[in-house]
Design an enzyme around this catalytic site. Structure first.
Site, PDB file in Angstrom:
ATOM      1  N   CYS A 119       0.896  -1.151   0.109  1.00 55.54           N
ATOM      2  CA  CYS A 119       0.064  -0.102   0.215  1.00 55.54           C
ATOM      3  C   CYS A 119       1.020   1.257  -0.001  1.00 55.54           C
ATOM      4  O   CYS A 119       2.141   1.283   0.312  1.00 55.54           O
ATOM      5  CB  CYS A 119      -0.961   0.004   1.337  1.00 55.54           C
ATOM      6  SG  CYS A 119      -2.285   1.177   0.849  1.00 55.54           S
ATOM      7  N   CYS A 121      -0.043   4.207   1.835  1.00 57.93           N
ATOM      8  CA  CYS A 121      -0.532   5.229   2.853  1.00 57.93           C
ATOM      9  C   CYS A 121       0.433   5.386   3.772  1.00 57.93           C
ATOM     10  O   CYS A 121       0.658   6.313   4.372  1.00 57.93           O
ATOM     11  CB  CYS A 121      -1.694   4.929   3.462  1.00 57.93           C
ATOM     12  SG  CYS A 121      -1.861   3.316   4.165  1.00 57.93           S
ATOM     13  N   CYS A 129      -3.739   6.334   0.009  1.00 55.45           N
ATOM     14  CA  CYS A 129      -3.385   4.892  -0.641  1.00 55.45           C
ATOM     15  C   CYS A 129      -2.786   5.009  -1.687  1.00 55.45           C
ATOM     16  O   CYS A 129      -2.769   3.873  -2.724  1.00 55.45           O
ATOM     17  CB  CYS A 129      -4.298   4.157  -0.248  1.00 55.45           C
ATOM     18  SG  CYS A 129      -4.773   3.610   1.563  1.00 55.45           S
ATOM     19  N   LYS A 194     -12.644  -4.645   1.629  1.00 60.25           N
ATOM     20  CA  LYS A 194     -12.130  -3.873   2.782  1.00 60.25           C
ATOM     21  C   LYS A 194     -12.874  -2.432   2.898  1.00 60.25           C
ATOM     22  O   LYS A 194     -13.003  -1.701   1.964  1.00 60.25           O
ATOM     23  CB  LYS A 194     -10.665  -3.294   2.492  1.00 60.25           C
ATOM     24  CG  LYS A 194     -10.048  -2.424   3.569  1.00 60.25           C
ATOM     25  CD  LYS A 194      -8.219  -2.094   3.156  1.00 60.25           C
ATOM     26  CE  LYS A 194      -7.920  -1.142   4.160  1.00 60.25           C
ATOM     27  NZ  LYS A 194      -6.643  -0.850   4.093  1.00 60.25           N
ATOM     28  N   ARG A 204      -3.517   3.413  12.397  1.00 56.92           N
ATOM     29  CA  ARG A 204      -3.161   4.774  11.851  1.00 56.92           C
ATOM     30  C   ARG A 204      -2.218   5.274  12.898  1.00 56.92           C
ATOM     31  O   ARG A 204      -1.293   5.856  12.462  1.00 56.92           O
ATOM     32  CB  ARG A 204      -4.346   5.708  11.444  1.00 56.92           C
ATOM     33  CG  ARG A 204      -5.092   4.806  10.343  1.00 56.92           C
ATOM     34  CD  ARG A 204      -6.121   5.532   9.909  1.00 56.92           C
ATOM     35  NE  ARG A 204      -6.806   4.949   8.798  1.00 56.92           N
ATOM     36  CZ  ARG A 204      -7.891   5.366   8.282  1.00 56.92           C
ATOM     37  NH1 ARG A 204      -8.588   6.401   8.688  1.00 56.92           N
ATOM     38  NH2 ARG A 204      -8.657   4.393   7.393  1.00 56.92           N
ATOM     39  N   ARG A 216     -10.898   8.045   3.349  1.00 57.74           N
ATOM     40  CA  ARG A 216     -10.826   6.776   2.442  1.00 57.74           C
ATOM     41  C   ARG A 216     -12.147   6.550   1.699  1.00 57.74           C
ATOM     42  O   ARG A 216     -11.915   5.445   0.909  1.00 57.74           O
ATOM     43  CB  ARG A 216      -9.887   5.869   3.072  1.00 57.74           C
ATOM     44  CG  ARG A 216      -8.529   6.182   3.688  1.00 57.74           C
ATOM     45  CD  ARG A 216      -7.629   4.773   3.782  1.00 57.74           C
ATOM     46  NE  ARG A 216      -6.618   5.001   4.869  1.00 57.74           N
ATOM     47  CZ  ARG A 216      -5.602   5.588   4.792  1.00 57.74           C
ATOM     48  NH1 ARG A 216      -5.700   6.388   3.702  1.00 57.74           N
ATOM     49  NH2 ARG A 216      -4.674   5.582   5.655  1.00 57.74           N
ATOM     50  N   GLU A 232     -16.788  -7.103  -5.518  1.00 60.19           N
ATOM     51  CA  GLU A 232     -15.365  -6.922  -5.341  1.00 60.19           C
ATOM     52  C   GLU A 232     -14.225  -8.057  -5.229  1.00 60.19           C
ATOM     53  O   GLU A 232     -13.546  -8.093  -5.855  1.00 60.19           O
ATOM     54  CB  GLU A 232     -15.256  -6.029  -3.988  1.00 60.19           C
ATOM     55  CG  GLU A 232     -15.247  -4.589  -4.015  1.00 60.19           C
ATOM     56  CD  GLU A 232     -14.352  -3.893  -4.532  1.00 60.19           C
ATOM     57  OE1 GLU A 232     -13.293  -4.464  -5.138  1.00 60.19           O
ATOM     58  OE2 GLU A 232     -14.232  -2.630  -4.640  1.00 60.19           O
ATOM     59  N   LYS A 247     -12.272  -7.512   5.512  1.00 62.24           N
ATOM     60  CA  LYS A 247     -11.700  -6.505   6.810  1.00 62.24           C
ATOM     61  C   LYS A 247     -12.558  -5.495   6.738  1.00 62.24           C
ATOM     62  O   LYS A 247     -12.883  -4.600   5.848  1.00 62.24           O
ATOM     63  CB  LYS A 247     -10.224  -6.289   6.045  1.00 62.24           C
ATOM     64  CG  LYS A 247      -9.796  -5.111   7.101  1.00 62.24           C
ATOM     65  CD  LYS A 247      -8.128  -4.605   6.371  1.00 62.24           C
ATOM     66  CE  LYS A 247      -7.670  -3.676   7.435  1.00 62.24           C
ATOM     67  NZ  LYS A 247      -6.385  -3.086   6.879  1.00 62.24           N
ATOM     68  N   SER A 273      -7.298  -3.680  14.174  1.00 63.20           N
ATOM     69  CA  SER A 273      -6.836  -2.997  15.374  1.00 63.20           C
ATOM     70  C   SER A 273      -7.617  -2.294  16.453  1.00 63.20           C
ATOM     71  O   SER A 273      -7.546  -2.557  17.714  1.00 63.20           O
ATOM     72  CB  SER A 273      -5.729  -1.515  14.809  1.00 63.20           C
ATOM     73  OG  SER A 273      -6.666  -0.748  14.179  1.00 63.20           O
ATOM     74  N   TYR A 312      -3.708  -9.194  16.015  1.00 55.50           N
ATOM     75  CA  TYR A 312      -2.904  -8.732  16.801  1.00 55.50           C
ATOM     76  C   TYR A 312      -2.903  -9.637  18.067  1.00 55.50           C
ATOM     77  O   TYR A 312      -2.142  -9.499  19.075  1.00 55.50           O
ATOM     78  CB  TYR A 312      -3.091  -7.328  17.285  1.00 55.50           C
ATOM     79  CG  TYR A 312      -3.150  -6.581  16.282  1.00 55.50           C
ATOM     80  CD1 TYR A 312      -2.076  -6.025  15.440  1.00 55.50           C
ATOM     81  CD2 TYR A 312      -4.290  -6.026  15.455  1.00 55.50           C
ATOM     82  CE1 TYR A 312      -2.009  -5.268  14.453  1.00 55.50           C
ATOM     83  CE2 TYR A 312      -4.193  -5.179  14.170  1.00 55.50           C
ATOM     84  CZ  TYR A 312      -3.289  -4.962  13.617  1.00 55.50           C
ATOM     85  OH  TYR A 312      -3.020  -4.125  12.645  1.00 55.50           O
TER      86      TYR A 312
HETATM   87  C1  PBG Z   1      -3.491   0.416   4.728  1.00 52.44           C
HETATM   88  C2  PBG Z   1      -3.836  -0.603   5.869  1.00 52.44           C
HETATM   89  C3  PBG Z   1      -4.735  -0.133   6.899  1.00 52.44           C
HETATM   90  C4  PBG Z   1      -4.993  -1.466   7.710  1.00 52.44           C
HETATM   91  C5  PBG Z   1      -4.239  -2.369   7.167  1.00 52.44           C
HETATM   92  N1  PBG Z   1      -3.576  -1.825   5.944  1.00 52.44           N
HETATM   93  C6  PBG Z   1      -5.255   1.057   7.480  1.00 52.44           C
HETATM   94  C7  PBG Z   1      -6.143   1.895   6.527  1.00 52.44           C
HETATM   95  O1  PBG Z   1      -6.605   1.384   5.321  1.00 52.44           O
HETATM   96  O2  PBG Z   1      -6.321   3.050   6.854  1.00 52.44           O
HETATM   97  C8  PBG Z   1      -5.726  -1.338   9.181  1.00 52.44           C
HETATM   98  C9  PBG Z   1      -5.399  -2.474   9.965  1.00 52.44           C
HETATM   99  C10 PBG Z   1      -6.038  -2.374  11.270  1.00 52.44           C
HETATM  100  O3  PBG Z   1      -6.812  -1.614  11.522  1.00 52.44           O
HETATM  101  O4  PBG Z   1      -5.371  -3.194  12.022  1.00 52.44           O
HETATM  102  N2  PBG Z   1      -4.315   0.664   3.947  1.00 52.44           N
END
Ligand code: PBG
Length: 323
Positions: A119, A121, A129, A194, A204, A216, A232, A247, A273, A312
């Site tokens: 990615c 970002c 991104c 996603k 973040r 986003r 998708e 996700k 997260s 995690y």
């Molecule tokens: C990158 C990315 C993100 C996550 C994984 N890859 C963040 C986003 O899209 O803002 C999030 C993972 C998480 O919250 O644990 N694009």
């Protein structure tokens, strides 16, 4: 009918409960996310994600050894680079943090299966991104950069690449670029469905990838949509995705279940997260039994249909499951 049927008969004790249990989780299902940064001897805890760290290459290698020794077969790497610019050039620098980490892990724990997050970002100064022009995130010009990033990860020794940007056509662009460079055996796990989720908040902070303007929502999916996820995913499979991902996981179990029914490729789910932080915070306050909630959540994600879980909790859960 009752009294002939008594479902409680099969719940009488742990032995029979185990015998009829429909879902079990093992560390084999886990992929553990690691945040790698520049410098040496760096191990900085992420305040909103207790137990998770930004680590320099040397510290990441130690962590990777521990991960592997717990029976977790795989990690996914996120890079926090030394410099960021408009076009995220540190993402495809052959000496970038992720590239150096891959080599270092392969030197000391060669069996650990390394997946890389592909990615822009984390590497762009604006935190989006892809390439930005006039406030828009441009799709097609971004594809070339993502392809370059994926190839540079493969060159460094990554076992699999995982594009998370949600640009249209990125799986095909990455597949073609990998094949052209002689990496036709490297699989792609696409973050296919996603969602634009507030559950990414703590990540973040961890990856220092907050967008500097806007959000986003022009590239990630609307959380209200269910059928769109199937579309998708179908597109990503057509483009060559080997594994597809949903996700976040916990607020999207219906999507995981739909996807599992509709497609025959392995399904991964990202227990993100925010899902982790909620449990950690309530656990610290003594409001929930953190360990039991963790195992229940992971079991639910698997029960919904996930074959693989990015989490995690992987190390904490493995310690319990290995007992
Ligand atoms: C990158 C990315 C993100 C996550 C994984 N890859 C963040 C986003 O899209 O803002 C999030 C993972 C998480 O919250 O644990 N694009």
């Amino acid at each position: 009918m009752f009294p002939i049927h008594r479902p409680r008969r099969l719940r009488k004790n742990e032995t029979i409960r185990k015998m009829v249990r429909e879902t079990s989780i093992t560390p084999d299902n886990f992929i553990y996310p690691l945040f790698v940064t520049y410098g040496k001897g760096v191990r900085k805890e992420i305040s909103s994600m207790p137990g998770c760290f930004q680590e320099s290459v040397d510290e990441t290698v130690k962590n990777a050894k521990e991960v592997y020794s717990l029976g977790i077969p795989s990690v996914i790497l996120f890079g926090i680079p030394e410099y960021k610019d408009e076009i995220g050039s540190s993402a495809y620098d052959e000496h970038g943090v992720v590239q150096e980490t891959i080599k270092a892990i392969k030197d000391s724990v060669p069996e650990l299966y390394i997946i890389t997050d592909v990615c822009m970002c984390e590497y762009t100064s604006h935190g989006h991104c892809g390439i930005v022009k006039g406030g828009d995130v441009l799709n097609d010009p971004t594809l070339e950069l993502l392809a370059k990033e994926a190839v540079s990860h493969a060159k460094a020794g990554a076992d699999m690449v995982a594009p998370s940007d949600m640009m249209d056509g990125r799986v095909e662009a990455i597949r073609l670029a990998l094949d052209e460079e002689g990496f036709s055996e490297i699989p792609i796990m696409s973050y296919a469905a996603k969602y634009a989720s507030a559950f990414y908040g703590p990540f973040r902070e961890a990856a220092e990838s907050t967008p500097q303007f806007g959000d986003r929502r022009s590239y990630q999916m609307d959380p209200a949509n269910r059928r769109e996820a199937l579309r998708e995913i179908a597109l990503d499979i057509e483009e060559g995705a080997d594994i597809i991902m949903v996700k976040p996981a916990l607020a999207y179990l219906d999507i995981i279940s739909d996807v599992k029914d509709a497609f025959d490729v392995p399904v991964a789910a990202y227990n993100v997260s925010g899902e982790y932080s909620l449990v950690k915070a309530a656990g610290r306050l003594g409001w929930i039994d953190e360990q039991r909630v963790m195992i229940e959540i992971l079991t639910s994600i698997k029960r919904a249909g996930a074959d693989l879980i990015l989490t995690y909790f992987a190390k904490d859960a493995a310690k319990i499951l290995n007992k």
